[in-house]
Structures are given as C-alpha cells and as structure tokens.
Design a protein around this motif. Sequence first.
Motif, PDB file in Angstrom:
ATOM      1  N   MET A  99       0.845  -1.182   0.000  1.00 33.47           N
ATOM      2  CA  MET A  99       0.000   0.000   0.000  1.00 33.47           C
ATOM      3  C   MET A  99       0.887   1.241   0.000  1.00 33.47           C
ATOM      4  SD  MET A  99      -2.963   1.096   2.709  1.00 33.47           S
ATOM      5  CE  MET A  99      -4.006  -0.225   2.166  1.00 33.47           C
ATOM      6  N   LYS A 100       0.660   2.133  -0.944  1.00 36.98           N
ATOM      7  CA  LYS A 100       1.434   3.366  -0.996  1.00 36.98           C
ATOM      8  C   LYS A 100       0.832   4.381  -0.033  1.00 36.98           C
ATOM      9  CE  LYS A 100       3.263   2.961  -5.611  1.00 36.98           C
ATOM     10  NZ  LYS A 100       3.488   3.669  -6.868  1.00 36.98           N
ATOM     11  N   LYS A 101       1.722   5.103   0.647  1.00 35.04           N
ATOM     12  CA  LYS A 101       1.241   6.054   1.645  1.00 35.04           C
ATOM     13  C   LYS A 101       1.952   7.391   1.518  1.00 35.04           C
ATOM     14  CE  LYS A 101       4.327   4.032   5.103  1.00 35.04           C
ATOM     15  NZ  LYS A 101       4.390   3.434   6.429  1.00 35.04           N
ATOM     16  N   ALA A 102       1.296   8.403   2.081  1.00 38.36           N
ATOM     17  CA  ALA A 102       1.857   9.749   2.093  1.00 38.36           C
ATOM     18  C   ALA A 102       1.668  10.351   3.477  1.00 38.36           C
ATOM     19  CB  ALA A 102       1.176  10.625   1.049  1.00 38.36           C
ATOM     20  N   LEU A 103       2.580  11.218   3.837  1.00 40.50           N
ATOM     21  CA  LEU A 103       2.480  11.984   5.075  1.00 40.50           C
ATOM     22  C   LEU A 103       2.054  13.391   4.718  1.00 40.50           C
ATOM     23  CD1 LEU A 103       3.016  12.358   8.153  1.00 40.50           C
ATOM     24  CD2 LEU A 103       5.371  12.992   7.516  1.00 40.50           C
ATOM     25  N   LEU A 104       0.982  13.866   5.346  1.00 41.69           N
ATOM     26  CA  LEU A 104       0.553  15.247   5.201  1.00 41.69           C
ATOM     27  C   LEU A 104       0.877  15.975   6.497  1.00 41.69           C
ATOM     28  CD1 LEU A 104      -1.025  13.897   2.883  1.00 41.69           C
ATOM     29  CD2 LEU A 104      -2.886  15.474   3.360  1.00 41.69           C
ATOM     30  N   VAL A 105       1.794  16.930   6.412  1.00 40.73           N
ATOM     31  CA  VAL A 105       2.165  17.772   7.558  1.00 40.73           C
ATOM     32  C   VAL A 105       1.403  19.076   7.361  1.00 40.73           C
ATOM     33  CG1 VAL A 105       4.028  18.860   8.851  1.00 40.73           C
ATOM     34  CG2 VAL A 105       4.440  16.684   7.652  1.00 40.73           C
ATOM     35  N   ILE A 106       0.324  19.235   8.100  1.00 40.56           N
ATOM     36  CA  ILE A 106      -0.636  20.310   7.857  1.00 40.56           C
ATOM     37  C   ILE A 106      -0.414  21.489   8.805  1.00 40.56           C
ATOM     38  CG2 ILE A 106      -3.097  20.893   7.831  1.00 40.56           C
ATOM     39  CD1 ILE A 106      -3.569  17.856   7.207  1.00 40.56           C
ATOM     40  N   ASP A 107      -0.147  22.652   8.222  1.00 38.34           N
ATOM     41  CA  ASP A 107      -0.103  23.937   8.942  1.00 38.34           C
ATOM     42  C   ASP A 107       0.866  23.987  10.119  1.00 38.34           C
ATOM     43  OD1 ASP A 107      -1.916  25.180   7.256  1.00 38.34           O
ATOM     44  OD2 ASP A 107      -3.649  24.600   8.460  1.00 38.34           O
ATOM     45  N   TYR A 108       1.961  23.267  10.043  1.00 42.98           N
ATOM     46  CA  TYR A 108       2.937  23.341  11.137  1.00 42.98           C
ATOM     47  C   TYR A 108       3.843  24.554  10.889  1.00 42.98           C
ATOM     48  CZ  TYR A 108       5.486  21.774  15.186  1.00 42.98           C
ATOM     49  OH  TYR A 108       6.053  21.705  16.438  1.00 42.98           O
ATOM     50  N   THR A 109       3.226  25.736  10.967  1.00 42.47           N
ATOM     51  CA  THR A 109       3.910  26.988  10.657  1.00 42.47           C
ATOM     52  C   THR A 109       4.116  27.836  11.911  1.00 42.47           C
ATOM     53  OG1 THR A 109       1.855  28.192  10.213  1.00 42.47           O
ATOM     54  CG2 THR A 109       2.908  27.051   8.345  1.00 42.47           C
ATOM     55  N   TYR A 110       4.975  28.813  11.744  1.00 41.22           N
ATOM     56  CA  TYR A 110       5.308  29.716  12.845  1.00 41.22           C
ATOM     57  C   TYR A 110       4.051  30.350  13.449  1.00 41.22           C
ATOM     58  CZ  TYR A 110       7.928  33.062  15.586  1.00 41.22           C
ATOM     59  OH  TYR A 110       8.440  33.774  16.635  1.00 41.22           O
ATOM     60  N   ASP A 111       3.160  30.862  12.616  1.00 49.24           N
ATOM     61  CA  ASP A 111       1.966  31.533  13.149  1.00 49.24           C
ATOM     62  C   ASP A 111       1.072  30.603  13.957  1.00 49.24           C
ATOM     63  OD1 ASP A 111       2.390  34.164  12.490  1.00 49.24           O
ATOM     64  OD2 ASP A 111       1.026  34.188  10.774  1.00 49.24           O
ATOM     65  N   PHE A 112       1.053  29.322  13.629  1.00 46.58           N
ATOM     66  CA  PHE A 112       0.196  28.384  14.349  1.00 46.58           C
ATOM     67  C   PHE A 112       0.884  27.707  15.535  1.00 46.58           C
ATOM     68  CE2 PHE A 112      -2.243  27.921  10.220  1.00 46.58           C
ATOM     69  CZ  PHE A 112      -3.397  28.525  10.697  1.00 46.58           C
ATOM     70  N   VAL A 113       2.217  27.816  15.621  1.00 51.63           N
ATOM     71  CA  VAL A 113       2.935  27.035  16.627  1.00 51.63           C
ATOM     72  C   VAL A 113       3.740  27.888  17.609  1.00 51.63           C
ATOM     73  CG1 VAL A 113       4.649  25.201  16.982  1.00 51.63           C
ATOM     74  CG2 VAL A 113       3.048  25.051  15.063  1.00 51.63           C
ATOM     75  N   ALA A 114       4.487  28.853  17.137  1.00 51.45           N
ATOM     76  CA  ALA A 114       5.379  29.639  17.999  1.00 51.45           C
ATOM     77  C   ALA A 114       4.591  30.360  19.083  1.00 51.45           C
ATOM     78  CB  ALA A 114       6.163  30.642  17.161  1.00 51.45           C
ATOM     79  N   CYS A 142      -8.141  22.151  10.790  1.00 53.15           N
ATOM     80  CA  CYS A 142      -7.586  21.751   9.485  1.00 53.15           C
ATOM     81  C   CYS A 142      -7.310  20.259   9.381  1.00 53.15           C
ATOM     82  CB  CYS A 142      -6.347  22.581   9.170  1.00 53.15           C
ATOM     83  SG  CYS A 142      -6.775  24.326   8.915  1.00 53.15           S
ATOM     84  N   ILE A 143      -6.873  19.637  10.460  1.00 53.41           N
ATOM     85  CA  ILE A 143      -6.667  18.180  10.420  1.00 53.41           C
ATOM     86  C   ILE A 143      -8.024  17.499  10.235  1.00 53.41           C
ATOM     87  CG2 ILE A 143      -5.740  16.155  11.616  1.00 53.41           C
ATOM     88  CD1 ILE A 143      -3.587  18.258  10.949  1.00 53.41           C
ATOM     89  N   LEU A 144      -9.009  17.931  11.004  1.00 53.83           N
ATOM     90  CA  LEU A 144     -10.350  17.340  10.928  1.00 53.83           C
ATOM     91  C   LEU A 144     -10.968  17.490   9.541  1.00 53.83           C
ATOM     92  CD1 LEU A 144     -12.874  16.083  12.300  1.00 53.83           C
ATOM     93  CD2 LEU A 144     -13.560  18.429  12.866  1.00 53.83           C
ATOM     94  N   HIS A 145     -10.949  18.687   8.994  1.00 55.77           N
ATOM     95  CA  HIS A 145     -11.576  18.906   7.689  1.00 55.77           C
ATOM     96  C   HIS A 145     -10.850  18.149   6.573  1.00 55.77           C
ATOM     97  CE1 HIS A 145     -14.677  22.007   8.626  1.00 55.77           C
ATOM     98  NE2 HIS A 145     -13.976  22.013   9.745  1.00 55.77           N
ATOM     99  N   THR A 146      -9.535  18.071   6.670  1.00 60.47           N
ATOM    100  CA  THR A 146      -8.772  17.289   5.700  1.00 60.47           C
ATOM    101  C   THR A 146      -9.123  15.806   5.825  1.00 60.47           C
ATOM    102  OG1 THR A 146      -6.969  18.903   5.671  1.00 60.47           O
ATOM    103  CG2 THR A 146      -6.443  16.659   4.927  1.00 60.47           C
ATOM    104  N   ALA A 147      -9.220  15.327   7.069  1.00 60.75           N
ATOM    105  CA  ALA A 147      -9.552  13.911   7.301  1.00 60.75           C
ATOM    106  C   ALA A 147     -10.938  13.566   6.763  1.00 60.75           C
ATOM    107  CB  ALA A 147      -9.449  13.584   8.787  1.00 60.75           C
ATOM    108  N   ILE A 148     -11.900  14.439   6.970  1.00 56.50           N
ATOM    109  CA  ILE A 148     -13.260  14.177   6.472  1.00 56.50           C
ATOM    110  C   ILE A 148     -13.258  14.096   4.946  1.00 56.50           C
ATOM    111  CG2 ILE A 148     -15.581  15.161   6.238  1.00 56.50           C
ATOM    112  CD1 ILE A 148     -15.175  16.263   9.149  1.00 56.50           C
ATOM    113  N   ASP A 149     -12.583  15.037   4.299  1.00 53.63           N
ATOM    114  CA  ASP A 149     -12.511  14.976   2.840  1.00 53.63           C
ATOM    115  C   ASP A 149     -11.784  13.720   2.372  1.00 53.63           C
ATOM    116  OD1 ASP A 149     -13.977  17.266   2.410  1.00 53.63           O
ATOM    117  OD2 ASP A 149     -12.250  18.530   1.904  1.00 53.63           O
TER     118      ASP A 149
END
Length: 181
Positions: free
Chosen positions: A1-16, A134-141
């Motif tokens: 099974m091919k897989k991908a990692l989605l790293v969503i919005d791990y940006t300065y504005d959301f984390v720092a 954003c994780i939730l909405h991406t997961a639902i889609d």
Amino acid sequence: MKKALLVIDYTYDFVAEDGALTCGQPGIDLEDYITNLTKDFLHDGNLVIMPNDIHEENDPFHPESKLFPPHNIKGTTGRNLYGKLHTLYEERKEEILWMDKTRYSAFAGTPLEIQLRARGINELHLVGVCTDICILHTAIDAYNKGFKLVIHEKGVASFDPAGHDWALRHFEHTLGAAIVR
C-alpha cells in the motif's frame, strides 16, 4: 500500500509562542515527533506533502477573516515552517511537496487529490495543527474520497483541548481512522 504523510499547517503563526494564531506549547511539543516522522517517510521513499494555510492581508472576503485574527499572511515569516521542520524542509525541499491552501481542508481548491491519485497513494498519515480544524476537515474529505486514514496522536495539537479530544474520537469512531498512540 502506498502512503503519504501530510504535515498540515505546522507553521510559525500556528505554533510559535508569539505566532498570530498559535496553539502554543501543545504545538511546540510536536516538533520532534513531526520532524522525525517526516525524516522516516522521506527515508522510506514515501511522499511528504506540506499543505499550508495562505491568506492575503486584509482580505474581507475570506470566511476566516470574521473568525480569527490575521495569520499565515502571504510573504510573512508566519508562513515559515516551525523550528526543526523548517530546517529539514530547507535541506530537502526537492523531496517534499509544498502546497498552499486557502481553506481548512487540504483538498479544498488544491491539486492534492490529483497528486495522490497520480502516485497511486491510498493511505494518508496526518500530523500538524489544529486537530479539530484543518486536520479534521482534511480527514473528512480524505475519508469521503476513499483514502485510508492514519492519525498520529503525538503529531497533532490544538488551542482547544476539548476540540482536540473530540476530534481524535471522531477520527477513530466516525471516520474509521487508525490512531497511532
């Protein structure tokens, strides 16, 4: 099974701590886990995609403008990836697919599904912030598009602890996601 990692919005504005719309310490605490997981995915030859929020300054038409303070403004350092992940991205950006997104879901208005289908990917691993937005909405889609979901509990956080906990239950019990604890 091919897989991908989605790293969503791990940006300065959301984390720092001084980010414009930060989840603070819970987001900061993800840094090593997300960075190491990204390295592992790259080492194993899997696709890593970084869907990141982008906004225009003073955009009165974007629905988030009424809900949240300005964040992830185009051309600002707030859009940079946070901490060690920023460094990893700069070192290996030719192996990582950066994707701008303007809505909560990484699928909304982006070529994400096309990129995944072209590569035969059917399993998505999600990490980043915010768990209940954003994780939730991406997961639902992703669920509605038939992708298998894996959520890394040590790789997601929110500024709303109750929303975070609810979303984790929703991923598992409503979307059938595997939760890596």
